[in-house]
Design a protein around this motif. Structure first.
Motif, short mmCIF file in Angstrom:
data_model
loop_
_atom_site.label_atom_id
_atom_site.label_comp_id
_atom_site.label_asym_id
_atom_site.label_seq_id
_atom_site.Cartn_x
_atom_site.Cartn_y
_atom_site.Cartn_z
N GLU A 101 -5.75 -8.95 -18.27
CA GLU A 101 -6.21 -8.12 -17.15
C GLU A 101 -6.92 -6.89 -17.71
O GLU A 101 -6.85 -5.81 -17.11
N TRP A 102 -7.62 -7.08 -18.83
CA TRP A 102 -8.19 -5.94 -19.55
C TRP A 102 -9.29 -5.23 -18.76
O TRP A 102 -9.52 -4.02 -18.95
N ASP A 103 -10.00 -5.93 -17.91
CA ASP A 103 -11.04 -5.28 -17.10
C ASP A 103 -10.45 -4.12 -16.31
O ASP A 103 -11.08 -3.06 -16.18
N TYR A 104 -9.25 -4.32 -15.79
CA TYR A 104 -8.59 -3.25 -15.03
C TYR A 104 -8.00 -2.19 -15.96
O TYR A 104 -8.23 -0.99 -15.77
N TYR A 105 -7.25 -2.62 -16.96
CA TYR A 105 -6.53 -1.66 -17.80
C TYR A 105 -7.44 -0.87 -18.72
O TYR A 105 -7.10 0.24 -19.13
N SER A 106 -8.61 -1.42 -19.05
CA SER A 106 -9.55 -0.65 -19.86
C SER A 106 -10.09 0.55 -19.08
O SER A 106 -10.46 1.57 -19.67
N GLN A 107 -10.11 0.42 -17.76
CA GLN A 107 -10.54 1.53 -16.91
C GLN A 107 -9.39 2.44 -16.49
O GLN A 107 -9.60 3.54 -16.00
N ASN A 108 -8.17 1.92 -16.66
CA ASN A 108 -6.97 2.68 -16.28
C ASN A 108 -5.94 2.61 -17.40
O ASN A 108 -4.85 2.06 -17.23
N PRO A 109 -6.26 3.15 -18.58
CA PRO A 109 -5.37 2.99 -19.74
C PRO A 109 -3.97 3.54 -19.55
O PRO A 109 -3.02 3.03 -20.13
N ILE A 110 -3.82 4.59 -18.71
CA ILE A 110 -2.48 5.15 -18.49
C ILE A 110 -1.57 4.15 -17.81
O ILE A 110 -0.34 4.21 -17.94
N LYS A 111 -2.16 3.18 -17.10
CA LYS A 111 -1.38 2.17 -16.39
C LYS A 111 -0.79 1.11 -17.33
O LYS A 111 0.06 0.33 -16.92
N ILE A 112 -1.27 1.09 -18.56
CA ILE A 112 -0.77 0.09 -19.51
C ILE A 112 0.73 0.21 -19.69
O ILE A 112 1.44 -0.80 -19.83
N ILE A 113 1.24 1.43 -19.67
CA ILE A 113 2.67 1.63 -19.88
C ILE A 113 3.46 1.67 -18.57
O ILE A 113 4.68 1.81 -18.59
N ALA A 114 2.77 1.50 -17.45
CA ALA A 114 3.44 1.57 -16.14
C ALA A 114 4.07 0.22 -15.81
O ALA A 114 3.72 -0.44 -14.82
N ILE A 115 5.01 -0.19 -16.62
CA ILE A 115 5.63 -1.50 -16.46
C ILE A 115 6.48 -1.56 -15.19
O ILE A 115 6.76 -2.63 -14.66
N ASN A 116 6.87 -0.39 -14.67
CA ASN A 116 7.65 -0.35 -13.43
C ASN A 116 6.83 -0.81 -12.23
O ASN A 116 7.38 -1.12 -11.17
N GLU A 117 5.51 -0.87 -12.38
CA GLU A 117 4.64 -1.33 -11.30
C GLU A 117 4.41 -2.84 -11.36
O GLU A 117 3.64 -3.39 -10.59
N GLY A 118 5.09 -3.51 -12.28
CA GLY A 118 4.93 -4.94 -12.43
C GLY A 118 3.90 -5.28 -13.48
O GLY A 118 3.17 -4.42 -13.97
N GLY A 119 3.83 -6.57 -13.81
CA GLY A 119 2.84 -7.01 -14.75
C GLY A 119 3.40 -7.42 -16.10
O GLY A 119 3.08 -6.82 -17.12
N ILE A 120 4.27 -8.43 -16.09
CA ILE A 120 4.74 -9.01 -17.35
C ILE A 120 4.60 -10.53 -17.22
O ILE A 120 4.59 -11.07 -16.12
N ALA A 121 4.46 -11.19 -18.34
CA ALA A 121 4.22 -12.64 -18.34
C ALA A 121 5.27 -13.34 -19.20
O ALA A 121 5.50 -12.94 -20.35
#
Length: 271
Positions: free
Chosen positions: A75-95
């Motif tokens: 999902e790098w297209d999103y996280y490259s624009q929102n790098p602070i969200k990379i560590i926001a694991i509480n918002e979901g997003g694990i595989a």
């Protein structure tokens, strides 16, 4: 007909105003069940009592990190624009595939350091892993996520599901395939299969490789029903399906190779 649809609250309780989610509780419960089953079988097979306790100390955090890296990578297209969200694991997003890769790599290094057979540990752990996955999918159920495409209530009733599952699959005005349930049941069947398999003349390593094949077969089919798949960059290829196919191929090749090339390959109960 009008139905009284009240979804289950994904928050179990709060501590000091901080919500404790059912998802985390269910995942933790799955890990505890896996640990108990693995430790019990490990003792029967002659492993030191603390083998799985020591392994989990490293495997759990590394698996979570790898699961997050795996998700972010696709999902790098999103996280490259929102790098602070990379560590926001509480918002979901694990595989889960990322977690499994992390766990296997950790186990390989752990076994090498401890000078014990990785294949022996992996065989013992395989039924525990798949039953933990079966339990963990109910965390997705509580979060109303990892579901499939839209269906009708009549379709769900035709599956003879209890109302609490049907109602939980009513999301934003639409019913959805309970793919969490399909995978959970597939994994329960896999658990039974692996328990029976290790009572046969199966060779060392083949319980774990059979787990990889069984899980991947089910995941390939179920992934095709889901609406939240990760895709290979700018393609229509679902990553989970691609990884599942590759896993099946690698597992079969390893089985054949080890049968032909490893001298005096021991049986499961002999190693």
């Amino acid at each position: 007909m009008l139905y009284n649809i009240t979804p289950l609250d994904r928050v179990a309780f709060e501590i000091g105003g901080y919500p404790i989610y059912w998802y985390g509780i269910i995942i933790a419960f799955g890990i505890v069940v896996a640990y108990i089953l693995g430790t019990r079988e490990g003792k029967r097979r002659g492993l030191p009592d603390d083998t799985f306790a020591d392994l989990l100390i490293f495997a759990i955090p590394i698996s979570i990190i790898c699961a997050r890296i795996y998700y972010v990578m696709f999902e790098w297209d999103y996280y490259s624009q929102n790098p602070i969200k990379i560590i926001a694991i509480n918002e979901g997003g694990i595989a889960i595939h990322g977690a499994l890769i992390g766990a296997v790599l950790t186990a390989i290094i752990f076994c090498r350091v401890k000078k014990i057979s990785f294949w022996k540990v992996a065989d013992i752990a395989a039924p525990s892993i798949i039953i933990a996955q079966a339990i963990g999918r109910w965390g997705n159920f509580m979060n109303q996520e990892a579901h499939g495409g839209a269906v009708t209530r009549e379709f769900l009733e035709g599956l003879h599901l209890p109302d609490f599952i049907i109602n939980q699959m009513y999301i934003h005005g639409q019913y959805y395939h309970p793919t969490f349930l399909y995978e959970s049941l597939w994994n329960v069947a896999g658990f039974i299969f692996l328990i029976l398999l290790r009572r046969t003349a199966v060779r060392q390593g083949e319980v774990f490789l059979s787990y990889a094949i069984w899980y991947s077969l089910g995941r390939f089919w179920i992934e095709g029903l889901r609406t939240d798949s990760l895709y290979l960059w700018s393609t229509d290829i679902r990553i989970a399906q691609l990884v599942s196919v590759l896993t099946i191929i690698v597992a079969i090749v390893l089985m054949i190779y080890r049968r032909k090339k490893v001298k005096d390959l021991p049986l499961y109960n002999e190693a």
